[in-house]
Design a protein around this motif. Sequence first.
Motif, PDB file in Angstrom:
ATOM      1  N   UNK A 189       0.841  -1.204   0.000  1.00 37.15           N
ATOM      2  CA  UNK A 189       0.000   0.000   0.000  1.00 37.15           C
ATOM      3  C   UNK A 189       0.876   1.254   0.000  1.00 37.15           C
ATOM      4  N   UNK A 190       1.949   1.226   0.770  1.00 34.47           N
ATOM      5  CA  UNK A 190       2.842   2.394   0.833  1.00 34.47           C
ATOM      6  C   UNK A 190       3.475   2.663  -0.534  1.00 34.47           C
ATOM      7  N   UNK A 191       3.930   1.603  -1.201  1.00 35.29           N
ATOM      8  CA  UNK A 191       4.526   1.786  -2.539  1.00 35.29           C
ATOM      9  C   UNK A 191       3.500   2.342  -3.524  1.00 35.29           C
ATOM     10  N   UNK A 192       2.267   1.864  -3.402  1.00 30.27           N
ATOM     11  CA  UNK A 192       1.216   2.345  -4.301  1.00 30.27           C
ATOM     12  C   UNK A 192       0.923   3.823  -4.038  1.00 30.27           C
ATOM     13  N   UNK A 193       0.764   4.174  -2.763  1.00 29.97           N
ATOM     14  CA  UNK A 193       0.446   5.568  -2.429  1.00 29.97           C
ATOM     15  C   UNK A 193       1.559   6.512  -2.877  1.00 29.97           C
ATOM     16  N   UNK A 194       2.793   6.017  -2.885  1.00 28.27           N
ATOM     17  CA  UNK A 194       3.932   6.864  -3.270  1.00 28.27           C
ATOM     18  C   UNK A 194       3.837   7.346  -4.717  1.00 28.27           C
ATOM     19  N   UNK A 195       2.998   6.717  -5.534  1.00 26.24           N
ATOM     20  CA  UNK A 195       2.849   7.176  -6.927  1.00 26.24           C
ATOM     21  C   UNK A 195       1.972   8.427  -7.003  1.00 26.24           C
ATOM     22  N   UNK A 196       1.278   8.731  -5.920  1.00 24.30           N
ATOM     23  CA  UNK A 196       0.586  10.027  -5.853  1.00 24.30           C
ATOM     24  C   UNK A 196      -0.868  10.035  -6.289  1.00 24.30           C
ATOM     25  N   UNK A 197      -1.487   8.869  -6.525  1.00 22.52           N
ATOM     26  CA  UNK A 197      -2.912   8.914  -6.909  1.00 22.52           C
ATOM     27  C   UNK A 197      -3.761   9.311  -5.701  1.00 22.52           C
ATOM     28  N   UNK A 198      -4.985   9.769  -5.987  1.00 21.83           N
ATOM     29  CA  UNK A 198      -5.856  10.270  -4.904  1.00 21.83           C
ATOM     30  C   UNK A 198      -6.582   9.113  -4.237  1.00 21.83           C
ATOM     31  N   UNK A 199      -5.913   8.501  -3.250  1.00 21.95           N
ATOM     32  CA  UNK A 199      -6.511   7.350  -2.557  1.00 21.95           C
ATOM     33  C   UNK A 199      -7.759   7.736  -1.794  1.00 21.95           C
ATOM     34  N   UNK A 200      -7.837   8.990  -1.358  1.00 20.78           N
ATOM     35  CA  UNK A 200      -9.022   9.421  -0.598  1.00 20.78           C
ATOM     36  C   UNK A 200     -10.254   9.459  -1.507  1.00 20.78           C
ATOM     37  N   UNK A 201     -10.068   9.984  -2.713  1.00 19.84           N
ATOM     38  CA  UNK A 201     -11.200  10.025  -3.656  1.00 19.84           C
ATOM     39  C   UNK A 201     -11.593   8.610  -4.082  1.00 19.84           C
ATOM     40  N   UNK A 202     -10.580   7.769  -4.308  1.00 19.76           N
ATOM     41  CA  UNK A 202     -10.857   6.389  -4.720  1.00 19.76           C
ATOM     42  C   UNK A 202     -11.635   5.646  -3.629  1.00 19.76           C
ATOM     43  N   UNK A 203     -11.193   5.768  -2.384  1.00 20.86           N
ATOM     44  CA  UNK A 203     -11.875   5.063  -1.282  1.00 20.86           C
ATOM     45  C   UNK A 203     -13.299   5.587  -1.109  1.00 20.86           C
ATOM     46  N   UNK A 204     -13.478   6.883  -1.316  1.00 20.59           N
ATOM     47  CA  UNK A 204     -14.837   7.428  -1.194  1.00 20.59           C
ATOM     48  C   UNK A 204     -15.746   6.835  -2.268  1.00 20.59           C
ATOM     49  N   UNK A 205     -15.213   6.747  -3.488  1.00 25.43           N
ATOM     50  CA  UNK A 205     -16.015   6.144  -4.571  1.00 25.43           C
ATOM     51  C   UNK A 205     -16.301   4.670  -4.313  1.00 25.43           C
ATOM     52  N   UNK A 206     -15.280   3.966  -3.802  1.00 19.83           N
ATOM     53  CA  UNK A 206     -15.432   2.524  -3.600  1.00 19.83           C
ATOM     54  C   UNK A 206     -16.416   2.203  -2.480  1.00 19.83           C
ATOM     55  N   UNK A 207     -16.346   2.960  -1.389  1.00 20.14           N
ATOM     56  CA  UNK A 207     -17.063   2.548  -0.171  1.00 20.14           C
ATOM     57  C   UNK A 207     -18.100   3.540   0.333  1.00 20.14           C
ATOM     58  N   UNK A 208     -17.930   4.800   0.043  1.00 16.51           N
ATOM     59  CA  UNK A 208     -18.706   5.821   0.765  1.00 16.51           C
ATOM     60  C   UNK A 208     -19.572   6.680  -0.142  1.00 16.51           C
ATOM     61  N   UNK A 209     -19.984   6.154  -1.271  1.00 10.35           N
ATOM     62  CA  UNK A 209     -20.820   6.935  -2.190  1.00 10.35           C
ATOM     63  C   UNK A 209     -22.000   6.085  -2.663  1.00 10.35           C
ATOM     64  N   UNK A 210     -23.209   6.594  -2.434  1.00 10.19           N
ATOM     65  CA  UNK A 210     -24.420   5.932  -2.929  1.00 10.19           C
ATOM     66  C   UNK A 210     -25.388   6.993  -3.383  1.00 10.19           C
ATOM     67  N   UNK A 211     -26.277   6.643  -4.332  1.00 14.04           N
ATOM     68  CA  UNK A 211     -27.393   7.553  -4.605  1.00 14.04           C
ATOM     69  C   UNK A 211     -28.248   7.675  -3.339  1.00 14.04           C
ATOM     70  N   UNK A 212     -28.943   8.790  -3.183  1.00 13.04           N
ATOM     71  CA  UNK A 212     -29.738   9.002  -1.976  1.00 13.04           C
ATOM     72  C   UNK A 212     -30.700   7.836  -1.723  1.00 13.04           C
TER      73      UNK A 212
END
Length: 342
Positions: A189-212
Amino acid sequence: MTRPGPEAPDEASWDKAVAALTGPDEVVLACHVSPDGDALGSMLALAHALLRRGSRVLASFGEPFDVPASLRGLPGVDLLVRPDRVPAAPALLATFDTGSVDRLGGLADRVRRAGEVLVVDHHASNTGFGTVHLVDPAAPATAVLVDELVRRLGVPLDADIAACLYAGLVTDTGSFRFAGTTPATHQLAARLLATGFRHDLLARELFDTHPFGWLPMAGAVLARARLEPAEVGGLGLVWTETRTADLAARGLGLDQAESLVDLVRTAQEAEVAAVLKELPQGGWAVSVRSKGRVNVGAACTALGGGGHRFAAGFTSHAGLEETVAMLRAALAGAPRPAVGDA
Ligand code: AMP
Ligand code: MN
Ligand code: MN
């Protein structure tokens, strides 16, 4: 303890996999039907790596060809092609997160006709249906194997590859909470994060976003959860079901039912949780989770499905009550891993 099933890949298998991916002009990639973050993330990560090396790549999965809303932001989703565009007899077919041929759905026939079949997976139940296998049941996600494959192909991690691999890793480890998570998982995970992608946006899309509409749907489905403390030999079962109408009434696709089992399994009084999802064509897709004292993978395999020891599923063509009765019976006889055996 020694586990039945495949061993971690040896050097010869890695070499064969690299050689197989180096040969043909065009590589066909496929993952399991109703893809999750690990299936799609692993497949797209390798797609990016092969494109960087100048290969032509076709990536797909069997019908229904709908990318779950939570995965539509993965880099490379636009590379996916419909399964009917996959050649009948590819020179090389690589499969991801797929424990058996039937899990490829409508693409299953390509396995028989392909020149080489590279199987990249972490299911202990993997049936070994390929000609080259990178299968490691100890890997917490298929993405871990793809990371190593990308490294051996000589492709440096970039933000797109890393985001796809992270999606697989974070999905299958339950955001690094499940027992399969090791120091090496966090190092990856550390090596992946070091590439600089937006893990916070990705995690929000994966787990924390639903239509109302997801909120009242989840409310209704959770409100009818049943707790059966005597089941699973007294360890307890909690279950509920989603009806096609629950989803349709709020304009939701079946993918919006996937995460409900993560809420149901929080019930303290039950060792095993299940969500039965009514399929549009009839029957039920059943998701089953254990907290670690029951091998639900074995129970689901006995019911014609499969999965991992603590996260598994099966498809039933019986009615609701009959399906739950089958599940209760399979769980009563399911193996009990030794406590602390991750
Ligand atoms: P799910 O409950 O859909 O998130 O699936 C959990 C795990 O069970 C997945 O990793 C799959 O390996 C496995 N699984 C689910 N449904 C099936 C099925 N019908 N046949 C075989 N394996 C399944
Ligand atoms: Mn999967
Ligand atoms: Mn997986």
